[in-house]
Design an enzyme around this catalytic site. Sequence first.
Site, PDB file in Angstrom:
ATOM      1  N   ASN A  10     -75.215 -44.415 -59.945  1.00 55.78           N
ATOM      2  CA  ASN A  10     -74.970 -45.359 -58.792  1.00 55.78           C
ATOM      3  C   ASN A  10     -73.298 -45.173 -58.538  1.00 55.78           C
ATOM      4  OD1 ASN A  10     -74.528 -47.420 -56.918  1.00 55.78           O
ATOM      5  ND2 ASN A  10     -74.062 -49.304 -58.580  1.00 55.78           N
ATOM      6  N   LYS A  12     -71.739 -45.998 -56.011  1.00 56.37           N
ATOM      7  CA  LYS A  12     -71.025 -47.030 -55.115  1.00 56.37           C
ATOM      8  C   LYS A  12     -70.369 -46.516 -54.160  1.00 56.37           C
ATOM      9  CE  LYS A  12     -70.307 -48.924 -59.887  1.00 56.37           C
ATOM     10  NZ  LYS A  12     -69.949 -50.082 -60.659  1.00 56.37           N
ATOM     11  N   HIS A  94     -77.698 -55.346 -57.471  1.00 55.47           N
ATOM     12  CA  HIS A  94     -76.433 -54.936 -58.432  1.00 55.47           C
ATOM     13  C   HIS A  94     -75.506 -56.339 -58.223  1.00 55.47           C
ATOM     14  CE1 HIS A  94     -72.964 -52.808 -59.838  1.00 55.47           C
ATOM     15  NE2 HIS A  94     -73.782 -51.912 -60.370  1.00 55.47           N
ATOM     16  N   GLU A  96     -72.444 -56.139 -58.281  1.00 54.88           N
ATOM     17  CA  GLU A  96     -71.259 -56.167 -57.373  1.00 54.88           C
ATOM     18  C   GLU A  96     -71.855 -56.852 -55.979  1.00 54.88           C
ATOM     19  OE1 GLU A  96     -70.156 -52.220 -57.761  1.00 54.88           O
ATOM     20  OE2 GLU A  96     -69.704 -52.644 -59.648  1.00 54.88           O
ATOM     21  N   GLU A 166     -78.221 -55.033 -66.815  1.00 59.89           N
ATOM     22  CA  GLU A 166     -76.546 -54.434 -66.868  1.00 59.89           C
ATOM     23  C   GLU A 166     -75.948 -55.704 -67.086  1.00 59.89           C
ATOM     24  OE1 GLU A 166     -75.820 -50.838 -64.165  1.00 59.89           O
ATOM     25  OE2 GLU A 166     -75.822 -52.527 -62.830  1.00 59.89           O
ATOM     26  N   GLY A 172     -68.036 -51.125 -65.693  1.00 60.08           N
ATOM     27  CA  GLY A 172     -66.991 -50.513 -65.212  1.00 60.08           C
ATOM     28  C   GLY A 172     -65.671 -51.037 -66.054  1.00 60.08           C
ATOM     29  N   SER A 212     -71.067 -48.959 -68.468  1.00 62.54           N
ATOM     30  CA  SER A 212     -70.220 -48.205 -69.492  1.00 62.54           C
ATOM     31  C   SER A 212     -70.914 -47.031 -70.207  1.00 62.54           C
ATOM     32  CB  SER A 212     -69.233 -48.986 -70.174  1.00 62.54           C
ATOM     33  OG  SER A 212     -68.311 -49.635 -69.181  1.00 62.54           O
TER      34      SER A 212
HETATM   35  C1  PEP Z   1     -72.987 -49.814 -62.201  1.00 58.65           C
HETATM   36  O1  PEP Z   1     -72.374 -49.665 -61.527  1.00 58.65           O
HETATM   37  O2  PEP Z   1     -74.308 -50.064 -62.297  1.00 58.65           O
HETATM   38  C2  PEP Z   1     -72.368 -49.214 -63.745  1.00 58.65           C
HETATM   39  C3  PEP Z   1     -73.262 -49.523 -64.883  1.00 58.65           C
HETATM   40  O3  PEP Z   1     -71.369 -48.989 -63.948  1.00 58.65           O
HETATM   41  P1  PEP Z   1     -70.461 -48.155 -65.044  1.00 58.65           P
HETATM   42  O4  PEP Z   1     -71.343 -47.204 -65.738  1.00 58.65           O
HETATM   43  O5  PEP Z   1     -69.159 -47.814 -64.593  1.00 58.65           O
HETATM   44  O6  PEP Z   1     -70.148 -49.361 -66.063  1.00 58.65           O
END
Ligand code: PEP
Length: 251
Positions: A10, A12, A94, A96, A166, A172, A212
């Site tokens: 992803n 973003k 997601h 976000e 997630e 992040g 992460s």
């Molecule tokens: C994400 O944006 O779905 C995500 C898991 O980000 P990160 O791997 O940076 O934590």
Amino acid sequence: MSRRPFVAGNWKMHKTAAEAAEFVGRLAARLPAEVDVALCPPFTALAEAAAAAAGLRIAIYAQNMHQAASGAYTGEISAEMILDTGAQGVLLGHSERRQLFGETDEGVNAKLAVAHEAGLWAIVAVGETEAEREAGETERVLRRQVEGALCDIGSDRVAETTIAYEPVWAIGTGRTATPAMAQAAHAEIRAILAELYGDEAAEAVRIQYGGSVKPDNAAGLFSEDEIDGGLIGGASLTVEDFSAILAAAVP
Ligand code: PEP
């Protein structure tokens, strides 16, 4: 049932169209045959990414879509517009989108129904916040999100949907769920799916872990039998890190 590992990146709000095409070209040489791979570029890079990925085993997913076919929805794009770019799928719900843009379970459900109808594959993201986990509400939140997103979606369609677990506190932040924590959450999600749609559909659903994931922790997470791959944010932005994570997903 053995499910094929599925790892998606992803991006973003990162990468221009040219950067996306260059990334796809470089990743092409590093695709493990045993792993399904997807990239989620921003809308502006979908067409170039899809053109670069044509004939390769890389699916291109949008990061969001609107459920209406067309209309006065400034800033939004429809399922048909996503297909028109050459992309094959869409990421929905997601955290976000949920936290920053007011996305609801009902909205995710409406979008998922339209995506399936249009022939788009879908990844639906779910996950609890830190406060919800500390309050012992993880299972309740996952149940609400999974039931809400999949409401009135037939079991054959559910089986084709990918769920990304997630935990919001891991996205992040550099803090990742331990493999055991992620395994437990995935098992809970699969149990909820089995209750709602039966064992066969539940066993077919691929559940990715996201939060992460990096080259040095991916293998530990992917070795858990309920973890069918990953949704990768930051570490999907370089070919080196992303391909190392793909390699870690090879069974
Ligand atoms: C994400 O944006 O779905 C995500 C898991 O980000 P990160 O791997 O940076 O934590």
